[in-house]
Design a protein around this motif. Structure first.
Motif, mmCIF file in Angstrom:
data_model
loop_
_atom_site.group_PDB
_atom_site.id
_atom_site.type_symbol
_atom_site.label_atom_id
_atom_site.label_comp_id
_atom_site.label_asym_id
_atom_site.label_seq_id
_atom_site.Cartn_x
_atom_site.Cartn_y
_atom_site.Cartn_z
ATOM 1 N N ASN A 162 0.853 -1.183 0.000
ATOM 2 C CA ASN A 162 0.000 0.000 0.000
ATOM 3 C C ASN A 162 0.894 1.240 0.000
ATOM 4 O OD1 ASN A 162 -2.601 -1.376 0.195
ATOM 5 N ND2 ASN A 162 -1.930 -1.970 2.246
ATOM 6 N N LEU A 163 1.285 1.675 -1.172
ATOM 7 C CA LEU A 163 2.211 2.780 -1.315
ATOM 8 C C LEU A 163 1.470 4.108 -1.423
ATOM 9 C CD1 LEU A 163 4.712 1.206 -3.883
ATOM 10 C CD2 LEU A 163 4.681 1.011 -1.394
ATOM 11 N N SER A 164 2.150 5.165 -1.013
ATOM 12 C CA SER A 164 1.555 6.501 -1.080
ATOM 13 C C SER A 164 1.442 6.951 -2.536
ATOM 14 C CB SER A 164 2.430 7.489 -0.301
ATOM 15 O OG SER A 164 3.684 7.661 -0.964
ATOM 16 N N PRO A 165 0.554 7.894 -2.820
ATOM 17 C CA PRO A 165 0.431 8.402 -4.189
ATOM 18 C C PRO A 165 1.741 8.954 -4.745
ATOM 19 C CG PRO A 165 -1.454 9.093 -2.881
ATOM 20 C CD PRO A 165 -0.486 8.461 -1.930
ATOM 21 N N SER A 166 2.545 9.601 -3.896
ATOM 22 C CA SER A 166 3.815 10.156 -4.373
ATOM 23 C C SER A 166 4.785 9.050 -4.779
ATOM 24 C CB SER A 166 4.444 11.044 -3.307
ATOM 25 O OG SER A 166 4.702 10.320 -2.112
ATOM 26 N N LEU A 167 4.824 7.954 -4.004
ATOM 27 C CA LEU A 167 5.689 6.833 -4.356
ATOM 28 C C LEU A 167 5.210 6.154 -5.633
ATOM 29 C CD1 LEU A 167 6.691 4.961 -1.061
ATOM 30 C CD2 LEU A 167 8.185 6.098 -2.706
ATOM 31 N N LEU A 168 3.908 5.974 -5.743
ATOM 32 C CA LEU A 168 3.351 5.364 -6.952
ATOM 33 C C LEU A 168 3.681 6.199 -8.186
ATOM 34 C CD1 LEU A 168 -0.123 4.225 -5.603
ATOM 35 C CD2 LEU A 168 1.667 2.728 -6.499
ATOM 36 N N SER A 169 3.621 7.511 -8.026
ATOM 37 C CA SER A 169 3.951 8.401 -9.142
ATOM 38 C C SER A 169 5.415 8.253 -9.547
ATOM 39 C CB SER A 169 3.649 9.850 -8.755
ATOM 40 O OG SER A 169 3.978 10.733 -9.811
ATOM 41 N N LEU A 170 6.303 8.122 -8.559
ATOM 42 C CA LEU A 170 7.727 7.934 -8.853
ATOM 43 C C LEU A 170 7.963 6.622 -9.597
ATOM 44 C CD1 LEU A 170 9.499 9.137 -5.580
ATOM 45 C CD2 LEU A 170 9.662 10.169 -7.859
ATOM 46 N N ILE A 171 7.286 5.561 -9.150
ATOM 47 C CA ILE A 171 7.441 4.257 -9.808
ATOM 48 C C ILE A 171 6.930 4.323 -11.236
ATOM 49 C CG2 ILE A 171 6.680 1.844 -9.794
ATOM 50 C CD1 ILE A 171 6.565 2.056 -6.727
ATOM 51 N N GLY A 186 3.920 7.771 -19.782
ATOM 52 C CA GLY A 186 3.126 6.886 -20.619
ATOM 53 C C GLY A 186 2.846 5.594 -19.897
ATOM 54 N N GLY A 187 2.319 4.620 -20.616
ATOM 55 C CA GLY A 187 2.013 3.350 -19.993
ATOM 56 C C GLY A 187 3.265 2.537 -19.705
ATOM 57 N N ILE A 188 3.123 1.561 -18.817
ATOM 58 C CA ILE A 188 4.212 0.656 -18.457
ATOM 59 C C ILE A 188 4.021 -0.649 -19.227
ATOM 60 C CG2 ILE A 188 5.368 -0.576 -16.583
ATOM 61 C CD1 ILE A 188 4.302 1.530 -14.663
ATOM 62 N N ASN A 189 4.940 -0.960 -20.115
ATOM 63 C CA ASN A 189 4.868 -2.196 -20.885
ATOM 64 C C ASN A 189 5.036 -3.408 -19.970
ATOM 65 O OD1 ASN A 189 4.381 -1.031 -23.334
ATOM 66 N ND2 ASN A 189 6.445 -1.320 -24.141
ATOM 67 N N PHE A 190 4.705 -4.577 -20.528
ATOM 68 C CA PHE A 190 4.758 -5.809 -19.741
ATOM 69 C C PHE A 190 6.109 -6.018 -19.065
ATOM 70 C CE2 PHE A 190 6.144 -10.294 -19.873
ATOM 71 C CZ PHE A 190 5.391 -10.763 -18.807
ATOM 72 N N ASP A 191 7.213 -5.930 -19.826
ATOM 73 C CA ASP A 191 8.518 -6.247 -19.240
ATOM 74 C C ASP A 191 8.886 -5.279 -18.134
ATOM 75 O OD1 ASP A 191 8.830 -4.258 -21.335
ATOM 76 O OD2 ASP A 191 10.997 -4.538 -21.148
ATOM 77 N N ARG A 192 8.542 -4.000 -18.300
ATOM 78 C CA ARG A 192 8.840 -3.017 -17.264
ATOM 79 C C ARG A 192 7.909 -3.169 -16.059
ATOM 80 N NH1 ARG A 192 11.582 1.886 -18.549
ATOM 81 N NH2 ARG A 192 12.772 1.722 -20.495
ATOM 82 N N VAL A 194 6.860 -6.059 -14.899
ATOM 83 C CA VAL A 194 7.465 -7.137 -14.112
ATOM 84 C C VAL A 194 8.627 -6.594 -13.288
ATOM 85 C CG1 VAL A 194 8.710 -9.325 -14.229
ATOM 86 C CG2 VAL A 194 6.773 -8.922 -15.748
ATOM 87 N N ARG A 195 9.484 -5.794 -13.940
ATOM 88 C CA ARG A 195 10.664 -5.267 -13.246
ATOM 89 C C ARG A 195 10.262 -4.321 -12.115
ATOM 90 N NH1 ARG A 195 14.692 -1.373 -14.801
ATOM 91 N NH2 ARG A 195 13.695 -1.108 -16.830
ATOM 92 N N ALA A 196 9.213 -3.522 -12.329
ATOM 93 C CA ALA A 196 8.748 -2.615 -11.280
ATOM 94 C C ALA A 196 8.267 -3.396 -10.063
ATOM 95 C CB ALA A 196 7.623 -1.724 -11.818
ATOM 96 N N CYS A 197 7.484 -4.437 -10.298
ATOM 97 C CA CYS A 197 6.972 -5.244 -9.184
ATOM 98 C C CYS A 197 8.095 -5.957 -8.448
ATOM 99 C CB CYS A 197 5.949 -6.253 -9.701
ATOM 100 S SG CYS A 197 4.417 -5.522 -10.330
ATOM 101 N N ILE A 228 21.340 -1.723 -0.633
ATOM 102 C CA ILE A 228 19.912 -1.989 -0.772
ATOM 103 C C ILE A 228 19.395 -1.434 -2.103
ATOM 104 C CG2 ILE A 228 17.616 -1.417 0.104
ATOM 105 C CD1 ILE A 228 18.764 -1.581 2.923
ATOM 106 N N VAL A 229 19.734 -0.188 -2.383
ATOM 107 C CA VAL A 229 19.246 0.458 -3.592
ATOM 108 C C VAL A 229 19.794 -0.223 -4.847
ATOM 109 C CG1 VAL A 229 19.291 2.595 -4.942
ATOM 110 C CG2 VAL A 229 18.893 2.688 -2.476
ATOM 111 N N LEU A 230 21.090 -0.543 -4.838
ATOM 112 C CA LEU A 230 21.701 -1.132 -6.033
ATOM 113 C C LEU A 230 21.305 -2.594 -6.230
ATOM 114 C CD1 LEU A 230 25.269 0.431 -5.809
ATOM 115 C CD2 LEU A 230 23.412 1.059 -7.361
ATOM 116 N N SER A 231 20.692 -3.199 -5.228
ATOM 117 C CA SER A 231 20.250 -4.585 -5.383
ATOM 118 C C SER A 231 18.931 -4.675 -6.141
ATOM 119 C CB SER A 231 20.072 -5.251 -4.012
ATOM 120 O OG SER A 231 18.990 -4.672 -3.300
ATOM 121 N N ALA A 232 18.246 -3.549 -6.269
ATOM 122 C CA ALA A 232 16.949 -3.550 -6.959
ATOM 123 C C ALA A 232 17.158 -3.565 -8.472
ATOM 124 C CB ALA A 232 16.142 -2.322 -6.558
#
Length: 233
Positions: A162-171, A186-192, A194-197, A228-232
């Protein structure tokens, strides 16, 4: 070549472990492709599939494994390189998978760290992508072939984030495939998608390991933060 065709999937069940670790296994897939090329070595049909292997999946594997169609020093290669995998994977709009997504998939399924993917590893990757496609189609409510901010929020919320609207916007901005005519994400394609999730899951689990008292706050040094950040993905 296209591996899958669109279909209307059954709605996915909510995840009990905060999102799929290696793809939600409750979904089934119907892979499809152009007819695989016949493989030859020294004028003879190439080696047969491993015992118990799916015949169609083996044919796909051979069609992707371009250099494995021949013998190298009398030993069949039988492995897919990152470049071969990149050429084989396409989104529903026929755009190639993002290079970072291909690297992520290689990292997940190159279990022996050989730099290539063998048939057994490819089998796992195939199912992973097929499972994720069912999820993508379910949350692509308007059937546009991409995920917008509202659809992304619904997907992550069902996975338990359950992410905040600001975090969702960044993602959305980070993983959007292309901006629209007005400069908005724009929209998030299938491959991106998966990577976002996977990125949200990776970062959340890394945070939770540090949050010993589960109060939503952690104290870490700069190096730990960077790890932590570079592991994503």
């Amino acid at each position: 070549m296209a591996f899958y065709r669109r279909s209307n999937p059954p709605p996915p069940q909510p995840s009990s472990n905060r999102g799929p670790a290696r793809g939600p296994s409750q979904y089934n897939a119907r892979p499809t492709s152009n007819p695989p090329r016949q493989a030859y070595q020294y004028g003879q049909p190439n080696r047969g599939p491993p015992s118990g292997a799916d015949q169609q999946l083996w044919a796909y594997f051979q069609s992707v494994d371009e250099d494995g169609r021949f013998m190298d020093s009398f030993v069949a290669l039988g492995a897919i390189t990152p470049d071969e995998l990149s050429k084989a994977l396409v989104n529903g709009d026929w755009t190639a998978f993002d290079k970072d997504t291909v690297r992520m998939l290689m990292g997940l399924f190159d279990t022996d760290r050989s730099g290539t993917i063998g048939f057994q590893e490819f089998s796992g990757l195939w199912k992973y992508i097929a499972d994720w496609q069912k999820v993508f189609r379910h949350f692509d409510r308007d059937q546009s072939g991409s995920i917008d901010g509202t659809e992304l929020s619904a997907a992550l919320r069902q996975f338990g984030y359950n992410l905040s609207p600001s975090l969702l916007s960044l993602i959305e901005q980070k993983y959007a495939s292309f901006p629209n005519a007005y400069g908005a994400p724009g929209g998030i394609n299938f491959d991106r998608f998966v990577r976002a999730c996977v990125a949200v899951k990776t970062l959340t689990e890394a945070f939770q390991k540090k949050d010993q008292d589960h109060d939503g706050w952690i104290q870490i040094n700069y190096e730990e933060f960077m790890r932590i950040v570079l592991s994503a993905p």
